[in-house]
Design an enzyme around this catalytic site. Sequence first.
Site, PDB file in Angstrom:
ATOM      1  N   ASP A 111       0.850  -1.129   0.152  1.00 18.58           N
ATOM      2  CA  ASP A 111      -0.068  -0.075  -0.002  1.00 18.58           C
ATOM      3  C   ASP A 111       0.841   1.152  -0.032  1.00 18.58           C
ATOM      4  OD1 ASP A 111      -1.712   1.990   0.984  1.00 18.58           O
ATOM      5  OD2 ASP A 111      -3.199   0.761   1.760  1.00 18.58           O
ATOM      6  N   PHE A 160     -10.308  -0.187   0.200  1.00 18.37           N
ATOM      7  CA  PHE A 160      -9.942  -0.847   1.182  1.00 18.37           C
ATOM      8  C   PHE A 160     -10.542  -2.235   0.806  1.00 18.37           C
ATOM      9  CE2 PHE A 160     -10.625  -3.047   5.343  1.00 18.37           C
ATOM     10  CZ  PHE A 160      -9.256  -3.141   5.698  1.00 18.37           C
TER      11      PHE A 160
END
Length: 184
Positions: A111, A160
């Site tokens: 990420d 997410f």
Amino acid sequence: MWFQTYCNVRIKDKEFEPYISSSDIQSTIQKIADQINTDYSGKSVIFVGVLNGAFMFAGDLLKNIDFNCEISFIKVASYEGTSSSGKVHELIGLVNDIKDKHVIILEDIVDTGLTLNKIFSMINHDEPASLEVASLLYKPEAFQGKHSPKYVGFEIPKKFIVGYGLDYLEEGRNTKDIYELKDK
Ligand code: XMP
Ligand code: MG
């Protein structure tokens, strides 16, 4: 087809909808394994899975690796709920001797890249022959790290996701498919 047969899942206070199917995950992992089999054949290799999230990816990838290798795990933590805390803690370090071995880190998702920065400094300290990363998922728009993954299964936008090892507040890891957070 898949979206008609797979349902949304609820974890604690949030609802998630199907995003990547189990069959797409497995075929992508096979492609990553094929590349690694070609690139590392004949070399002394240790795979290092990053707990907890990478346990499923590590298991499925390694079933498709066709040379003798070592497998180990480390544990770090950075996420709090649905975003990175920015601080990375080492919870379980690497006990294997990796000097002069080719290390391949196995991540569920890269990420911001801060976790990889920390892992690279932990592992480079022990002088491996080489150090690369295979990550099932990668969020290039969120990435601000120093070491991008060499082998990537899926590049995804900044959203997410849970499932197939990835969690929301420690739940949701035990699914074959991957789900995205549903917009309100
Ligand atoms: P960084 O930002 O350090 O993050 O590259 C790496 C770790 O953060 C977790 N992570 C996620 N977990 N859904 C999750 O369930 C996500 O969308 C997500 N993005 C990052 C994961 O543990 C990864 O190893
Ligand atoms: Mg992880």
